[in-house]
Design a protein around this motif. Structure first.
Motif, short mmCIF file in Angstrom:
data_model
loop_
_atom_site.label_atom_id
_atom_site.label_comp_id
_atom_site.label_asym_id
_atom_site.label_seq_id
_atom_site.Cartn_x
_atom_site.Cartn_y
_atom_site.Cartn_z
N ALA A 251 8.67 -19.09 8.29
CA ALA A 251 9.22 -17.45 8.35
C ALA A 251 8.00 -16.41 9.62
CB ALA A 251 7.59 -17.16 7.07
N PHE B 159 6.09 -12.12 3.63
CA PHE B 159 7.29 -13.20 3.45
C PHE B 159 6.82 -13.51 2.54
CE2 PHE B 159 4.49 -15.91 5.54
CZ PHE B 159 4.87 -16.49 5.30
N ARG B 160 8.45 -13.95 1.73
CA ARG B 160 8.04 -14.65 0.27
C ARG B 160 7.66 -16.24 0.04
NH1 ARG B 160 13.69 -13.09 -3.74
NH2 ARG B 160 12.52 -14.96 -4.88
N TYR B 161 6.88 -16.35 -0.72
CA TYR B 161 6.75 -17.86 -0.88
C TYR B 161 6.58 -18.37 -2.12
CZ TYR B 161 3.20 -21.74 0.04
OH TYR B 161 2.83 -23.42 -0.26
N THR B 162 6.89 -19.66 -2.36
CA THR B 162 6.63 -20.18 -4.15
C THR B 162 6.00 -21.82 -3.08
OG1 THR B 162 8.90 -20.29 -3.37
CG2 THR B 162 7.90 -21.70 -5.39
N VAL C 256 7.08 -17.63 -7.00
CA VAL C 256 6.72 -16.22 -6.25
C VAL C 256 6.54 -15.38 -6.17
CG1 VAL C 256 9.39 -15.30 -6.69
CG2 VAL C 256 8.99 -16.34 -4.06
N PRO D 295 4.63 -12.34 -2.62
CA PRO D 295 4.66 -12.02 -1.30
C PRO D 295 3.00 -12.47 -0.80
CG PRO D 295 3.32 -10.62 -2.29
CD PRO D 295 4.90 -10.93 -3.89
N ASP E 67 15.50 -10.75 7.47
CA ASP E 67 16.26 -10.75 5.85
C ASP E 67 15.18 -10.23 4.99
OD1 ASP E 67 14.33 -12.83 5.05
OD2 ASP E 67 16.27 -14.58 4.94
N GLU E 68 15.88 -9.35 3.88
CA GLU E 68 14.61 -8.58 3.41
C GLU E 68 13.69 -9.15 2.95
OE1 GLU E 68 17.88 -10.45 0.44
OE2 GLU E 68 18.01 -9.15 2.45
N HIS E 69 13.89 -10.57 2.91
CA HIS E 69 13.17 -11.54 2.50
C HIS E 69 10.91 -11.66 3.35
CE1 HIS E 69 14.44 -11.92 -0.72
NE2 HIS E 69 15.85 -12.81 -0.47
N HIS E 70 11.46 -11.97 4.69
CA HIS E 70 10.57 -12.39 5.78
C HIS E 70 10.66 -10.91 6.95
CE1 HIS E 70 12.60 -15.67 4.52
NE2 HIS E 70 11.18 -16.31 5.19
N GLU E 71 9.39 -9.77 6.59
CA GLU E 71 8.54 -8.48 7.30
C GLU E 71 8.24 -9.21 8.55
OE1 GLU E 71 8.04 -5.37 4.76
OE2 GLU E 71 9.78 -5.90 3.73
#
Length: 148
Positions: free
Chosen positions: A14, A51-54, A65, A67, A21-25
């Protein structure tokens, strides 16, 4: 019980992808964000990533999933893996219990004063392999709990 912050490999990936990208700021924090790397609240001015996490528990239709915040640079991590993090005791929490196969087994909302007892009760069931602790208001994954 054993508390699990986000795994180092997840955090490393991450951090490398932050801002790509739009999933990792990359994120500037004014203070108070719940950090999943060290399980404390962010202080004002700390550079963070969002970031997005599962989580690993919950597969197939039970996979979720959401943030999560973490430090932008590696930190010292979790102080204790044996005690519920104090920064996350201030509010009710959703507890979702999963089997070793990743199927949801049980779930409940626990009040701050009953968190330890409710986690212990869920872990006493041999079918439960992991519990996800989540925010009641936003549903965000906070951390996982397993047996010692």
């Amino acid at each position: 019980m054993r508390i699990h912050a986000l795994p180092a490999d997840v955090l490393d990936r991450a951090r490398k992808q932050a801002g790509t990208d739009e999933h990792h700021e990359s994120h500037a924090e004014s203070g108070g964000a719940p950090l999943r790397c060290c399980l404390r609240k962010a202080e004002a001015g700390e550079p963070l990533i969002l970031f997005r996490y599962t989580p690993t528990a919950g597969v197939g239709p039970y996979e979720e999933v959401g943030p999560v915040f973490a430090h932008a640079e590696p930190c010292d991590g979790l102080e204790s893996t044996a005690e519920f993090p104090e920064a996350f005791r201030h509010a009710a929490r959703t507890l979702r219990a999963y089997t070793a196969e990743g199927r949801i087994h049980d779930g409940e909302i626990a009040q701050p004063e009953t968190l330890d007892d409710r986690l212990t009760a869920l872990l006493d069931n041999p079918e439960v392999a992991e519990i996800q602790v989540r925010s009641v208001s936003h549903g965000c994954f906070l951390f996982a709990v397993t047996r010692d």
